[in-house]
Design a protein around this motif. Structure first.
Motif, PDB file in Angstrom:
ATOM      1  N   CYS A   1      46.419  41.941  64.493  1.00 35.56           N
ATOM      2  CA  CYS A   1      45.077  41.567  63.782  1.00 35.56           C
ATOM      3  C   CYS A   1      45.075  40.705  62.888  1.00 35.56           C
ATOM      4  CB  CYS A   1      44.721  42.975  63.165  1.00 35.56           C
ATOM      5  SG  CYS A   1      44.657  44.542  64.089  1.00 35.56           S
TER       6      CYS A   1
ATOM      7  N   PHE B   1      44.876  37.008  64.736  1.00 34.27           N
ATOM      8  CA  PHE B   1      43.738  37.051  65.390  1.00 34.27           C
ATOM      9  C   PHE B   1      42.521  36.614  64.177  1.00 34.27           C
ATOM     10  CE2 PHE B   1      39.457  38.762  67.060  1.00 34.27           C
ATOM     11  CZ  PHE B   1      39.432  37.962  68.290  1.00 34.27           C
ATOM     12  N   HIS B   2      42.734  37.346  63.194  1.00 36.94           N
ATOM     13  CA  HIS B   2      41.392  36.975  61.888  1.00 36.94           C
ATOM     14  C   HIS B   2      41.766  36.037  61.074  1.00 36.94           C
ATOM     15  CE1 HIS B   2      38.264  37.992  59.537  1.00 36.94           C
ATOM     16  NE2 HIS B   2      39.123  38.167  58.489  1.00 36.94           N
TER      17      HIS B   2
ATOM     18  N   LEU C   1      39.517  43.344  56.949  1.00 41.66           N
ATOM     19  CA  LEU C   1      40.571  43.339  57.790  1.00 41.66           C
ATOM     20  C   LEU C   1      41.064  44.749  57.592  1.00 41.66           C
ATOM     21  CD1 LEU C   1      41.412  41.969  60.517  1.00 41.66           C
ATOM     22  CD2 LEU C   1      43.443  41.181  58.941  1.00 41.66           C
TER      23      LEU C   1
ATOM     24  N   CYS D   1      34.759  41.078  58.716  1.00 39.64           N
ATOM     25  CA  CYS D   1      36.058  40.914  59.062  1.00 39.64           C
ATOM     26  C   CYS D   1      36.567  42.057  59.741  1.00 39.64           C
ATOM     27  CB  CYS D   1      36.788  40.775  57.505  1.00 39.64           C
ATOM     28  SG  CYS D   1      36.095  39.253  56.675  1.00 39.64           S
TER      29      CYS D   1
ATOM     30  N   THR E   1      35.670  44.009  62.192  1.00 39.59           N
ATOM     31  CA  THR E   1      35.421  43.993  63.462  1.00 39.59           C
ATOM     32  C   THR E   1      36.433  43.143  64.248  1.00 39.59           C
ATOM     33  OG1 THR E   1      33.849  42.056  63.442  1.00 39.59           O
ATOM     34  CG2 THR E   1      32.780  44.349  63.127  1.00 39.59           C
ATOM     35  N   ASP E   2      36.993  42.301  63.837  1.00 39.08           N
ATOM     36  CA  ASP E   2      38.210  41.713  64.370  1.00 39.08           C
ATOM     37  C   ASP E   2      39.299  42.576  64.707  1.00 39.08           C
ATOM     38  OD1 ASP E   2      36.897  39.214  64.442  1.00 39.08           O
ATOM     39  OD2 ASP E   2      38.140  38.235  63.027  1.00 39.08           O
TER      40      ASP E   2
ATOM     41  N   GLN F   1      38.546  45.104  67.663  1.00 41.02           N
ATOM     42  CA  GLN F   1      38.689  44.306  69.080  1.00 41.02           C
ATOM     43  C   GLN F   1      39.914  44.307  69.425  1.00 41.02           C
ATOM     44  OE1 GLN F   1      35.837  40.762  69.820  1.00 41.02           O
ATOM     45  NE2 GLN F   1      36.070  40.916  67.568  1.00 41.02           N
TER      46      GLN F   1
ATOM     47  N   THR G   1      35.822  44.580  73.876  1.00 41.61           N
ATOM     48  CA  THR G   1      35.562  43.018  73.596  1.00 41.61           C
ATOM     49  C   THR G   1      34.122  42.816  73.887  1.00 41.61           C
ATOM     50  OG1 THR G   1      36.473  42.176  75.687  1.00 41.61           O
ATOM     51  CG2 THR G   1      37.735  42.286  73.577  1.00 41.61           C
TER      52      THR G   1
END
Length: 202
Positions: free
Chosen positions: A15, A18-19, A26, A59, A61-62, A65, A71
């Motif tokens: 995570c 990705f972010h 997050l 944030c 929502t990352d 996914q 997605t």
């Protein structure tokens, strides 16, 4: 679980990668997604087994996914512009839905934190204030990673109308810009087939 333990977990590292940075948002998305999947008794969606509905574009929502496998590209990640830290997870197999909503007092930045957020946003923070902001952000992120789940979220089972599964469809050429456009997203204006961009410009 202690924050440092969470930070060393492979799923959290994914995570974070990705972010791009650690932040309270997050942490919220991470905790919400794990809670939702646990209540559904589901693991990461390889295809469209799970649908995630998020009510903000922040944030967290990352993390949704990454952890849920939902997605935009698979059509099982639904965005509703409500400005709420609310995340709903639905199993296509069972039809069950779990809504995870952040409680009002779970994350309330203090006045200094809010002041620094504003300064970071308008790019007026000094180097010392930037470091203070990062320190506060880390502290609040750690707090959220350690907070008891029932103090953080309201979690309830809900009935949700599932969206259709993703469809593969032909494209049509827009008669104005000449770009291929998903046929269902085109608009007929008179005898011309237009994409939505060209409709809004005409």
């Amino acid at each position: 679980m202690k924050a440092e333990e969470v930070l060393n977990r492979d799923d959290f590292k994914k995570c974070l990668e990705f972010h791009g940075h650690l932040c309270p948002g997050l942490a919220i998305g991470y905790r919400a997604t794990l809670a939702g999947l646990d209540r559904l008794r589901e693991s990461r969606s390889e295809d469209e087994e799970i649908v995630a509905i998020v009510e903000n574009d922040a944030c967290g929502t990352d993390a949704v996914q990454v952890l849920s496998g939902c997605t935009f590209g698979k059509g099982n990640f639904v965005y509703k512009d409500h400005g709420k830290s609310v995340f709903t997870f639905v199993s296509r197999a069972s039809g069950r839905g779990i809504r995870v909503a952040l409680k009002m007092d779970a994350f309330q930045p203090n006045e200094r934190h809010l002041e620094l957020i504003d300064k970071m946003r308008n790019e007026s923070a000094s180097d010392a204030e930037k470091e203070e902001f990062r320190s506060l952000h880390r502290k609040r992120s750690h707090d959220l990673l350690e907070m008891p789940l029932d103090a953080m979220f309201t979690i309830q089972e809900v009935d949700v109308e599932l969206p259709e599964k993703a469809r593969i469809e032909r494209s049509r050429i827009c008669d104005q810009c000449g770009e291929p456009t998903m046929a269902s997203k085109t608009v007929m204006k008179g005898e011309r087939c237009l994409c939505r961009d060209c409709v809004s410009e005409s």
